[in-house]
Scaffold this motif. Structure first.
Motif, PDB file in Angstrom:
ATOM      1  N   GLU A  52      -0.811   4.810   5.358  1.00  0.00           N
ATOM      2  CA  GLU A  52      -0.167   3.522   5.126  1.00  0.00           C
ATOM      3  C   GLU A  52       1.128   3.405   5.911  1.00  0.00           C
ATOM      4  O   GLU A  52       1.473   2.339   6.431  1.00  0.00           O
ATOM      5  N   ALA A  53       1.846   4.505   6.026  1.00  0.00           N
ATOM      6  CA  ALA A  53       3.078   4.474   6.821  1.00  0.00           C
ATOM      7  C   ALA A  53       2.762   4.185   8.282  1.00  0.00           C
ATOM      8  O   ALA A  53       3.463   3.415   8.960  1.00  0.00           O
ATOM      9  N   ALA A  54       1.661   4.798   8.798  1.00  0.00           N
ATOM     10  CA  ALA A  54       1.274   4.539  10.192  1.00  0.00           C
ATOM     11  C   ALA A  54       0.869   3.084  10.374  1.00  0.00           C
ATOM     12  O   ALA A  54       1.218   2.437  11.365  1.00  0.00           O
ATOM     13  N   ARG A  55       0.078   2.525   9.392  1.00  0.00           N
ATOM     14  CA  ARG A  55      -0.290   1.121   9.489  1.00  0.00           C
ATOM     15  C   ARG A  55       0.924   0.208   9.422  1.00  0.00           C
ATOM     16  O   ARG A  55       0.991  -0.826  10.092  1.00  0.00           O
ATOM     17  N   ARG A  56       1.889   0.559   8.611  1.00  0.00           N
ATOM     18  CA  ARG A  56       3.110  -0.248   8.526  1.00  0.00           C
ATOM     19  C   ARG A  56       3.856  -0.255   9.855  1.00  0.00           C
ATOM     20  O   ARG A  56       4.339  -1.291  10.312  1.00  0.00           O
ATOM     21  N   ARG A  57       3.905   0.943  10.500  1.00  0.00           N
ATOM     22  CA  ARG A  57       4.566   0.990  11.810  1.00  0.00           C
ATOM     23  C   ARG A  57       3.818   0.129  12.832  1.00  0.00           C
ATOM     24  O   ARG A  57       4.432  -0.563  13.656  1.00  0.00           O
ATOM     25  N   GLU A  58       2.457   0.121  12.811  1.00  0.00           N
ATOM     26  CA  GLU A  58       1.668  -0.699  13.729  1.00  0.00           C
ATOM     27  C   GLU A  58       1.895  -2.191  13.456  1.00  0.00           C
ATOM     28  O   GLU A  58       2.024  -3.005  14.375  1.00  0.00           O
ATOM     29  N   ALA A  59       1.977  -2.574  12.173  1.00  0.00           N
ATOM     30  CA  ALA A  59       2.244  -3.962  11.824  1.00  0.00           C
ATOM     31  C   ALA A  59       3.618  -4.392  12.310  1.00  0.00           C
ATOM     32  O   ALA A  59       3.799  -5.513  12.808  1.00  0.00           O
ATOM     33  N   GLU A  60       4.595  -3.486  12.190  1.00  0.00           N
ATOM     34  CA  GLU A  60       5.933  -3.809  12.701  1.00  0.00           C
ATOM     35  C   GLU A  60       5.898  -4.017  14.212  1.00  0.00           C
ATOM     36  O   GLU A  60       6.543  -4.914  14.757  1.00  0.00           O
ATOM     37  N   ARG A  61       5.106  -3.145  14.921  1.00  0.00           N
ATOM     38  CA  ARG A  61       5.007  -3.292  16.370  1.00  0.00           C
ATOM     39  C   ARG A  61       4.351  -4.617  16.742  1.00  0.00           C
ATOM     40  O   ARG A  61       4.822  -5.335  17.649  1.00  0.00           O
ATOM     41  N   ARG A  62       3.262  -5.024  16.054  1.00  0.00           N
ATOM     42  CA  ARG A  62       2.599  -6.300  16.332  1.00  0.00           C
ATOM     43  C   ARG A  62       3.517  -7.481  16.013  1.00  0.00           C
ATOM     44  O   ARG A  62       3.525  -8.490  16.727  1.00  0.00           O
ATOM     45  N   ALA A  63       4.289  -7.373  14.957  1.00  0.00           N
ATOM     46  CA  ALA A  63       5.233  -8.447  14.636  1.00  0.00           C
ATOM     47  C   ALA A  63       6.285  -8.597  15.717  1.00  0.00           C
ATOM     48  O   ALA A  63       6.648  -9.703  16.112  1.00  0.00           O
ATOM     49  N   GLN A  64       6.775  -7.440  16.240  1.00  0.00           N
ATOM     50  CA  GLN A  64       7.753  -7.499  17.333  1.00  0.00           C
ATOM     51  C   GLN A  64       7.143  -8.154  18.578  1.00  0.00           C
ATOM     52  O   GLN A  64       7.783  -8.983  19.238  1.00  0.00           O
ATOM     53  N   ALA A  65       5.862  -7.800  18.899  1.00  0.00           N
ATOM     54  CA  ALA A  65       5.189  -8.397  20.075  1.00  0.00           C
ATOM     55  C   ALA A  65       4.995  -9.896  19.879  1.00  0.00           C
ATOM     56  O   ALA A  65       5.169 -10.697  20.808  1.00  0.00           O
ATOM     57  N   ALA A  96      -1.027  11.977  -0.736  1.00  0.00           N
ATOM     58  CA  ALA A  96      -0.063  12.154   0.363  1.00  0.00           C
ATOM     59  C   ALA A  96      -0.669  11.722   1.694  1.00  0.00           C
ATOM     60  O   ALA A  96      -0.001  11.081   2.524  1.00  0.00           O
ATOM     61  N   ARG A  97      -1.966  12.049   1.888  1.00  0.00           N
ATOM     62  CA  ARG A  97      -2.625  11.631   3.136  1.00  0.00           C
ATOM     63  C   ARG A  97      -2.681  10.113   3.239  1.00  0.00           C
ATOM     64  O   ARG A  97      -2.387   9.531   4.291  1.00  0.00           O
ATOM     65  N   ARG A  98      -3.051   9.438   2.155  1.00  0.00           N
ATOM     66  CA  ARG A  98      -3.105   7.971   2.180  1.00  0.00           C
ATOM     67  C   ARG A  98      -1.719   7.364   2.383  1.00  0.00           C
ATOM     68  O   ARG A  98      -1.558   6.340   3.045  1.00  0.00           O
ATOM     69  N   ALA A  99      -0.717   8.021   1.844  1.00  0.00           N
ATOM     70  CA  ALA A  99       0.651   7.522   2.063  1.00  0.00           C
ATOM     71  C   ALA A  99       1.029   7.616   3.530  1.00  0.00           C
ATOM     72  O   ALA A  99       1.644   6.706   4.097  1.00  0.00           O
ATOM     73  N   LEU A 100       0.613   8.740   4.178  1.00  0.00           N
ATOM     74  CA  LEU A 100       0.891   8.871   5.620  1.00  0.00           C
ATOM     75  C   LEU A 100       0.144   7.799   6.419  1.00  0.00           C
ATOM     76  O   LEU A 100       0.682   7.211   7.370  1.00  0.00           O
ATOM     77  N   GLN A 139       0.824  -1.216   0.000  1.00  0.00           N
ATOM     78  CA  GLN A 139       0.000   0.000   0.000  1.00  0.00           C
ATOM     79  C   GLN A 139       0.853   1.258   0.000  1.00  0.00           C
ATOM     80  O   GLN A 139       0.516   2.266  -0.633  1.00  0.00           O
ATOM     81  N   GLU A 140       1.992   1.200   0.726  1.00  0.00           N
ATOM     82  CA  GLU A 140       2.887   2.370   0.725  1.00  0.00           C
ATOM     83  C   GLU A 140       3.456   2.606  -0.667  1.00  0.00           C
ATOM     84  O   GLU A 140       3.541   3.732  -1.141  1.00  0.00           O
ATOM     85  N   MET A 141       3.829   1.482  -1.336  1.00  0.00           N
ATOM     86  CA  MET A 141       4.350   1.624  -2.692  1.00  0.00           C
ATOM     87  C   MET A 141       3.285   2.187  -3.622  1.00  0.00           C
ATOM     88  O   MET A 141       3.571   3.060  -4.460  1.00  0.00           O
ATOM     89  N   ALA A 142       2.032   1.707  -3.430  1.00  0.00           N
ATOM     90  CA  ALA A 142       0.950   2.230  -4.270  1.00  0.00           C
ATOM     91  C   ALA A 142       0.716   3.713  -3.995  1.00  0.00           C
ATOM     92  O   ALA A 142       0.473   4.511  -4.914  1.00  0.00           O
ATOM     93  N   ALA A 143       0.802   4.104  -2.695  1.00  0.00           N
ATOM     94  CA  ALA A 143       0.611   5.519  -2.354  1.00  0.00           C
ATOM     95  C   ALA A 143       1.707   6.388  -2.967  1.00  0.00           C
ATOM     96  O   ALA A 143       1.451   7.499  -3.469  1.00  0.00           O
ATOM     97  N   LYS A 144       2.947   5.870  -2.927  1.00  0.00           N
ATOM     98  CA  LYS A 144       4.038   6.642  -3.543  1.00  0.00           C
ATOM     99  C   LYS A 144       3.829   6.792  -5.044  1.00  0.00           C
ATOM    100  O   LYS A 144       4.083   7.854  -5.619  1.00  0.00           O
TER     101      LYS A 144
END
Length: 436
Positions: A386-399, A380-384, A295-300
């Motif tokens: 998607e970036a937030a969702r990516r950070r949340e996914a990284e946090r869940r993966a770490q947990a 740009a808003r959707r890219a932001l 999704q981030e790539m699509a937003a970019k």
């Protein structure tokens, strides 16, 4: 407490025998009815050890006798004879004095264990036909009375001696054997059957209770021989008690180990479930992370396309402005060459019309620029986001990864506890356990 055992059985009918004994007589004596137990100084009611009360035994016996019938040779039915033996009783005695049992808790526990063994043996002998077992505490020695009601009301068939003698005599004399010899052979079978019955009681009850098979007088033993036999019986009881204790402890230890194994297995299964759940979460987190990356790539890509469209719109607006200026300049040149006011007026009006066209073009170009800028802002808003969702996914993966590590540690600890709880194989053999 050491001594010798005593076990005796009798059968009774409704009609008194030559000694005046009958079912009513024996039940009256057992229940301590008035004038039925003159041998007891201070009668007290019996205490129930097993089964039903003696009043119920009497009721069941009388009801069975009142409805029982026998078939005659001519096919007719009649009531059973009152001479028929319908109730069997067994008396077992312990050498402990009743007063000593009352005052000595250890002896009382020993006598209660003897009672339990006696009831177990009686149930093995007679099954459901054993209706009641009671104890009397108003006589000198501890003892039990058992009452057996045969389903066919033929108590003599449950008497091992009588049954053995009948089997011999009913088969008839052997070749050259007269009636007296046959009767003697029947008596020998009677005695042998009774010895086997007594031996069975001693093996199952007397020996584990530390009691000798017979007393010294019956076998003309010296005092030293009798003491030696008593000590041997006592030693055997101690060995059996020790074996029972060891067996009980072994069973308790086995139960503890089994419970610990069950608990460890449950914990292992729980840890495995947690591990599987953590793996599922990690897989979900990885999928979400991959989706967020796409999704981030699509937003970019959308943002880049919006920037390209904005550049194209700006170029279009610049071209429209230049075209409008050229049209206005050309109209002014033409107007200056026209000599008449009419021509000048028409030329001016044509210029105004072309100017309005240019203004409309500039307005449309501005609108196109505004739309492209809005699309760029949305990208740009959707890219932001998607970036937030990516950070949340990284946090869940770490947990999830941390949960997997914790589960693995719990599983390893459960395995270590299970290994520590497994008992070592016993080193002693059965001979050493019994003191041999």
């Amino acid at each position: 407490m050491s001594g010798f055992q005593f076990a005796h059985l009798e059968v009774y009918g409704r009609k008194p025998d030559a000694k005046g004994r009958s079912v009513n007589w024996v039940l009256a004596e057992a229940t301590r009815e008035p004038d039925a137990c003159p041998h007891v100084a201070t009668p007290t009611p019996p205490e129930l050890v097993h089964g039903i009360a003696l009043s119920e035994v009497r009721r069941l016996h009388d009801e069975a006798c009142s409805t029982a019938k026998v078939t005659l040779s001519n096919g007719r039915l009649r009531a059973i004879s009152k001479d028929q033996k319908t109730l069997l009783t067994v008396v077992t005695s312990h050498p402990a004095l009743t007063e000593s049992v009352r005052s000595d808790p250890a002896l009382a526990a020993e006598v209660r264990a003897w009672e339990k063994r006696s009831v177990t043996w009686l149930r093995e002998q007679y099954g459901e036909r054993l209706l009641s077992v009671v104890r009397h505490v108003d006589e000198s020695y501890a003892h039990l009375h058992a009452y057996v009601l045969p389903s066919d009301l033929k108590a003599a068939g449950l008497h091992p001696g009588t049954a053995a003698k009948r089997a011999v005599t009913s088969a008839g004399p052997a070749e050259g054997e007269d009636p007296k010899a046959l009767n003697r052979r029947g008596d020998a079978a009677y005695r042998q059957a009774m010895r086997e019955w007594q031996d069975s009681y001693w093996v199952k009850v007397g020996l584990p209770s530390g009691l000798a098979r017979l007393g010294p007088g019956r076998r003309r033993l010296t005092r030293e021989q009798w003491q030696a036999e008593r000590m041997a019986a006592r030693s055997t009881k101690m060995a059996l008690d020790q074996a029972v204790l060891i067996d009980r402890k072994s069973r308790e230890q086995a139960a503890k180990v089994k419970a610990a194994i069950t608990d460890a297995q449950a914990r292992t299964e729980s840890a495995k479930a947690l591990h599987d759940a953590a793996v599922d979460k990690e897989r979900e987190a990885s999928t979400a992370l991959d989706r967020a990356g796409h999704q981030e790539m699509a937003a970019k890509a959308l943002q880049a396309a919006a920037e390209v469209r904005e550049q194209k719109a700006s170029a279009t607006l610049a071209r429209a402005g230049g075209e409008a200026e050229r049209i206005i300049a050309k109209a002014a040149q033409q107007a200056s060459r026209i000599s008449s006011w009419g021509s000048r007026l028409r030329s001016f009006l044509d210029g105004l019309r072309k100017s309005s066209i240019a203004a409309a073009a500039r307005l449309e170009a501005a609108r196109e620029v505004a739309r492209e800028r809005a699309r760029a802002d949305d990208a740009a808003r959707r890219a932001l986001e998607e970036a937030a969702r990516r950070r949340e996914a990284e946090r869940r993966a770490q947990a999830a990864t941390e949960s997997v590590l914790t589960t693995a540690r719990e599983r390893d600890q459960a395995r270590q506890e299970l290994a520590a709880l497994r008992p070592a194989p016993p080193a002693l053999d059965m001979g050493r356990r019994f003191g041999r």
